[in-house]
Each structure stands twice: as C-alpha cells, then as structure tokens.
Design an enzyme around this catalytic site. Structure first.
Site, PDB file in Angstrom:
ATOM      1  CG  ASP A 450      -2.146   0.851   1.121  1.00  0.00           C
ATOM      2  OD1 ASP A 450      -2.338   1.529   0.431  1.00  0.00           O
ATOM      3  OD2 ASP A 450      -2.999   0.692   1.851  1.00  0.00           O
ATOM      4  CG  ASP A 520      -9.383   2.118  -0.123  1.00  0.00           C
ATOM      5  OD1 ASP A 520      -9.102   1.369  -0.156  1.00  0.00           O
ATOM      6  OD2 ASP A 520      -8.637   3.351   0.844  1.00  0.00           O
TER       7      ASP A 520
HETATM    8  C1  DGJ Z   1      -5.918   1.891   2.223  1.00  0.00           C
HETATM    9  C2  DGJ Z   1      -6.099   0.638   1.423  1.00  0.00           C
HETATM   10  O1  DGJ Z   1      -6.600   1.126   0.196  1.00  0.00           O
HETATM   11  C3  DGJ Z   1      -7.191  -0.135   2.093  1.00  0.00           C
HETATM   12  O2  DGJ Z   1      -7.746  -1.146   1.565  1.00  0.00           O
HETATM   13  C4  DGJ Z   1      -6.493  -0.435   3.496  1.00  0.00           C
HETATM   14  O3  DGJ Z   1      -5.523  -1.315   3.254  1.00  0.00           O
HETATM   15  C5  DGJ Z   1      -5.912   0.534   4.157  1.00  0.00           C
HETATM   16  N1  DGJ Z   1      -5.225   1.499   3.464  1.00  0.00           N
HETATM   17  C6  DGJ Z   1      -5.020   0.297   5.518  1.00  0.00           C
HETATM   18  O4  DGJ Z   1      -4.423   1.409   6.123  1.00  0.00           O
END
Ligand code: DGJ
Length: 703
Positions: A450, A520
C-alpha cells in the site's frame, strides 16, 4: 516479420495484423510520421514525405509530425526531448543516423545531434497479434561533459487527419477512481498528468482518440498507455494546421536531471495501438497484451478474504482466527491480514515503519495465525506500507533524516504520516531488508503493498546529499528495483499494488504486480462505474473486487447479496465484510456464490470482455465475458432502477459463434437453447424489476 524498410524511398512500415504504422526520412534528415491506421501500401505514402511551410511565421510545419523531435529550431510543438548542453546551448538538432532491426518485430532508429555527441535511440516493438507498438527511447550522453535533460518523453503518437478529434480518458479521486470522460480536442493542449509522486487517482496514463463517432463495437480508435508509476504527463496537442500528436512520458515538471558523460537514460514504455473495432476491441487488445506481455505471472487470482473493513486497526489473533474460520467455510483460498498487525499500530497515528509483529496482538507470534490459516486450507497474506512512516514510530525517531523534507519547512503530514525518501540507497536497503526478513521468517504467500499519501516537500537534508529534482524518478526506479528483487528472491509470493485504493495502477507497476486494488470504495453500485472505467485500459484479470457489508458505510445504501457478488465477480473476487457476524443463511448463499465464481473464473479473468450497456447512458449495465474458444460466456446485468413498462430488455450479446447452438441459463431459471446469431442479433431477453436488481447469465455451446 512486422518491419519493412523501403530503402530507396526512405520509408519504414511497422505492420501488425490489422494496422500499418508508416514513417520516413525527409530531405532534411528528419524522421517524419506519415500514417497510422488500417492497412495501406507503405510506398503509396511517399508523397507525404516533404517539408512544408505556410509562411515565414509558420516555417517547417512538417516538424509538427516528427516521430521524435527535439526542442530547437522551428519546433514549437510539445517537444519529445529538451536538453541544455554544458556550454549553455539549449537548441537540439536531431538528425537521422541509421536503423537496425532486432528480431522479427523491433526496429531501432538512431538519431544524433548535429554538433554534440548526444545519441538517441528510438525503439518500436510491434505486438502484431494485438495491433500494438511498444515505444521507448534511450538517450546516451557520449560527450565528455554532462548534459541537463529538461524533458524526455517515451513517445510521440501522431493521429491521422480527422474532421474532429475526441479524446477519452479517466479521472477521479480517492474512492471514486476511473470515471470515464471524453472531450473534443480543439486547437491547443489537453494535459493529463500526475505531480503527486505516484500514478494518482485523479488521472491515469491512458488515452484514446477517435473522430467522435466510434462506439463499443465499431469505429477507428487510436490509443496508448504509459508504464510509469511516478509523475507522468500525456499531452494531446492539436495545432492550427490540424495535426494531432500525443506526447507522453515521465513528467518534466520539477524533474530536470543531469546525464553524466557515458550515462544512458531509458524512458518507460509507452504502448500505442490502433483498431477499427471501436472501444471494445481497444480494451480487449490491451487486456490480452497485459496478460501475455506485461504481467509477471499468468496464475488465476485466488479468492481472498481481507480483514480491513471488518477490523480496521483492531487486529487480534483471536479475531483474525474467527474470521479465517468463517472465510474457509466460504471457500476462500487466501486469507489476508491488513493494516494493524505490527509495531504500535492501533490507529493511523503511530507505528508505520516499525515492521515487527505486535506482541500483544500476537502473543505467540504471527506463526500461530499463519499455521491456523494453513490448517484451514488457505494461504496467508499480509499488508505492508513500506514507503511511509509515522513520526510516532521507532523508525522515525532513529532516522528523521530519511523522510522527504526541505530544511526550512515543516513536513506536511497526510494521514499522520510522512514519506520515506526511497531514492536514498540506505532507505532502499532498509525496505529490502525488512521485507526479506518478513518473507523469509514467515510462510507468507501474498503481499498487499500500500501507499497512503502523496509526495510533498520533495527534498532531503541528509548530510551533504543533494538529491535534486530527479528524486521523482529515483523513487520509482528504486520501487521497481525492490519489487523485482523481492520477486526474484521469493518467486512463490504474489503481490498486489494498492495506493489508498487505485492510485498506483499503470503498465509500469503491472510488470511486477499480479493484481491491483482499484478502489477503497466497495459499494457494489459505485463499483460498477469504477470497474467499467478501469476496464477501458486494464484487464479484469488484475482487478480485485470485494463483497462487503450492506448497508454500505459510504453511501448508506442497502444492496442484496446477489448484487454485491455479481459486481465483485467481474474481476478477482474477494470478501471484505465482517463475516463473523453473517447469518447462517448469508454464509450459505455466499458459499454458493464462491463455488459458482470458481467455475466461471477462467472465463472472467482470461476471456474477452464486452461492455454491452453502461449506466452512463442507460439504467442497465451489462458486461459479457467470453472464453477464448467462444464455447462459454458469462453476462452480468445490473438494473439501476425500474421504470414502469420497461421490464423486458434485450441484451445483444457479442463475440459468439453465429452458427453454433448455445444453452442459456439465466440465474436459476429454466435453461433454453438459442443460436449464436440469434443471441447476437435479436439478443437475449432479460427481465429485471425493482431497484438494484442484478442477474447472471451463463451460456454454453452445445456440441
Ligand atoms: C488503504 C487501502 O486502500 C485499504 O484497503 C487498507 O489497506 C488501508 N489503506 C489500510 O490502512
């Protein structure tokens, strides 16, 4: 053999299955673009090879169609290359020097400045079966003095004269990525770019040009996608003489760098293509290209469970075990622990950078959970965010000099975190080292990588080190190096690219990543638009989609489990809900959907995708996936909301064998048989009523 050289006429053709790309060397020694489109006879294009002038104010307008033109002389278009020599000369005069053909499908043109030994190699590599050409450039400084590179692009694409030009691209924001847009190109420039340090959710390095009339099934489309995961820029420029060129590469903004004597700079790859089969064929060509030439593996995506939406930072071994047990009951193949397992990471305010297992959350180590997950028959996967650091972390306390910063500025914190300067060799080593330790110590089969913030204050105060503006490029180069190294060291581990959702997806990172987290936003209705936009450029085989809760936290919208599954089955299926709270009935239904998905997965991930109908211009969205041999097909249809009197709709299917008989199954209904031609021309009648109704149609060829 895709490359033909007509030596006498000074004309070159790159011929793919359905396209011709023709250029030549004009009398000034300039490589001039002549044609790109459906097949032509290359020799017939010779008459186009000439200098042109309109007036002394508009001299050398042929330079608007240069294949790769440096800034200098009468070149006023967006330059492919702009440099400043050590003696202060900022004028580039590139002249064609020669060519070489490499293998069956590649031609390399050599250009050199008329005075300074600066050598340019322009590479064209045809992918004949998908009507694509990969382009990239090498710049070699053969002088004894350094040269400052102010702009260096990967390719210039020239589109033939059309009465109108329409540009299609995607835009977006966090949780609303990949929204399709189109705009008429009038004289001037349309710039798509990122200046945020990564690919970005606001734009994506992909474009398509048509005459305003192409649709999903017909019309000529010229398109391209750039493989770069940092700052990038694509400029579509229409001159007053009607020439349209699309220039793209690493963004020149704040990015000038010095090329020392003997050094070579290689641009990223910018792939371009032409089809007369409309946007649908464009996407299918790009999808197949990604699967066959770009992605590191051809494995089918595993059904995964991810704990993020269920627990956020409140990770405990017991809680994760409970989720794992439920996930195994559903038929999940890969269990992924997201953020919150390490350091003092109890919220987004602390712990990033401290990559040791939190002993309170996992008193017996991570092994306890990994063993449990494996005993349940699943693989174990883990979330990391290696490029970031919370100021409240041991890492930052030990190495405050490792973050991007300017000495006189207080660093901007986004999500309470700063960004590590990955361009520094010691930071690169740190990341490689902790990732290697993690992947050696534990039986981890999947990494979700990420990156949750953009770049700000792009400098460094490390002792005596002047990273300079080229840090933008170095960050990405080192990121790619790390991924390449880790993939080499741990070939059994798969990687997902994620950046606060879909902010780092492009053909550069996809050379290293097996799959991508595209947003997300897991609301299944919002996802339809996001996934549709994504599919214009990127393959469903990398597109990860999770089934989550209803009502959804973002929109407060309730959606049936069937709709949520259908929406998430359009790519790689995942589950991200708190399944420890699901009822027996929900679990049973979900289990059946997972089983069904596993049956259709090869068709979804490796088949040909057809966008039949879009919620952008209709209240029904429909997407069809055909197996390569066209013996099997799956269609997902989503109704936005009912309008009285229009219950039955006919979906015109695509890509089937006309004379073949197919058995059609609409959800649980009675199967019936239809001819391929009937399904494509009369269509298949689907009855959708209510709001947010969805159905899945399965079609199988009868022997
Ligand atoms: C952003 C990601 O897109 C989410 O799926 C998750 O992993 C969060 N970060 C965790 O902090």
């Amino acid at each position: 053999m895709s490359v033909t050289v007509l030596e006498q006429a000074n004309i070159f053709e790159i011929r793919t299955d359905k396209s011709s790309y023709v250029f030549g060397i004009n009398e000034k020694g300039i490589i001039q673009h002549l044609y790109w489109g459906a097949h032509v006879e290359a020799a017939d294009c010779g008459y186009l090879l000439k200098s042109r002038l309109h007036s002394s104010f508009d001299a050398e307008i042929d330079r608007e169609t240069e294949e790769y033109g440096g800034w200098g002389g009468c070149n006023y278009a967006e330059p492919a290359l702009k440099v400043s020599f050590a003696d202060g000369v900022r004028d580039l005069k590139l002249r064609y020097e020669g060519y070489r053909v490499v293998g069956e499908n590649e031609i390399v043109l050599r250009m050199v400045d008329s005075y300074y030994p600066l050598d340019i190699e322009v590479h064209y590599k045809a992918i004949p079966e998908y009507d694509l050409i990969e382009r990239f450039v090498h710049v070699r400084n053969s002088q004894t003095e350094s040269v400052r590179i102010e702009q260096v692009t990967a390719a210039v694409w020239t589109v033939q004269a059309l009465p109108d030009y329409r540009m299609t691209h995607v835009t977006g924001r966090w949780a609303g990525e990949y929204q399709l847009r189109s705009t008429v190109l009038s004289e001037g420039k349309k710039v798509l770019e990122s200046r945020r340090g990564f690919t970005g959710p606001h734009a994506n390095p992909w474009f398509a040009i048509d005459n305003g009339k192409a649709d999903e099934t017909s019309g000529s489309v010229w398109f391209g996608a750039l493989g770069w995961s940092g700052n990038w820029k694509i400029v579509a420029e229409k001159s007053t003489f009607g020439h349209v060129r699309i220039v793209g590469g690493v963004n020149d903004f704040d990015s000038a760098f010095v090329l020392a004597p003997g050094e070579v700079y290689a641009t990223p790859v910018f792939v371009g293509g032409f089809t007369s089969g409309g946007f649908g064929q464009m996407s299918r060509n790009l999808h197949k290209y990604q699967r066959d030439y770009v992605l590191p593996t051809s494995e089918l995506r595993k059904v995964l469970y991810n704990s993020w939406e269920a627990t956020e930072f409140a990770v405990t071994v017991e809680g994760q075990k409970e989720l794992a047990q439920q996930a195994a009951r559903l038929g999940v193949e890969r269990f992924v622990v997201d953020d919150g397992w390490f350091g003092e990471r109890h919220s987004d305010r602390a712990g990033l950078g401290d990559w040791y297992v939190n002993a309170e959350k996992f008193p017996n180590g991570l092994e306890e959970l990994i063993d449990y997950v494996k005993e349940l028959g699943m693989e174990f996967g883990l979330w990391v965010e290696p490029e970031s650091v919370n100021p409240n972390s041991d890492l930052f306390r030990a190495h405050p000099e490792w973050v991007y910063q300017f000495p006189t500025r207080e660093g901007t914190q986004l999500r309470n975190q700063l960004l590590l300067n990955l361009g520094l060799p010691e930071v690169k080593q740190f990341v490689l080292h902790f990732m290697t330790t993690l992947l050696t110590k534990y039986d981890i089969r999947f990494i979700k990588w990420d990156m949750n913030r953009t770049v700000t204050e792009p400098g460094t105060v490390a002792s005596g080190q002047d990273v300079g503006a080229s840090m933008w490029i170095k960050h990405v180069d080192h990121l790619y190096d790390i991924w390449a190294e880790l993939r080499g060291r741990f070939p059994h581990v798969e990687f997902e690219t994620c950046a606060g959702g879909g902010a780092r997806i492009d053909l550069g990172i996809l050379r290293y990543a097996d799959q991508a987290w595209i947003s997300d936003n897991t609301d299944a209705r919002d996802r339809i638009s996001i996934q549709e936009g994504f599919s214009y450029a990127y393959s469903p085989s990398v597109m990860m989609c999770w089934v989550t809760e209803s009502p959804h936290g973002f929109n407060g919208r309730s959606l049936p489990l069937s709709y949520r599954f259908h929406s998430a089955m359009m790519g790689g299926l995942g589950i991200g809900a708190n399944i420890s709270k699901w009822s027996t009935e929900e679990m049973e239904k979900a289990k059946r959907y997972v089983e069904l998905y596993k049956e259709i997965r090869p068709v979804i991930l490796n088949g040909d995708m057809y966008r039949l109908s879009s919620l952008r211009d209709s209240n029904v969205a429909a997407y069809q996936y055909n197996s390569k041999d066209r013996s099997e097909s799956v269609v997902f249809t989503f109704l936005q909301s009912q309008h009285f009197g229009s219950e039955v709709r006919h979906l015109l299917l695509q890509g089937l064998v006309s004379h073949a008989s197919y058995e059609v199954n609409i959800d649980e209904g009675e199967p019936f048989v239809r001819q391929g031609s009937t399904l494509m021309n009369l269509g298949v009648a689907v009855s959708l009523r209510g709001d947010y109704k969805s159905i899945m149609i399965r079609i199988k060829r009868l022997e």
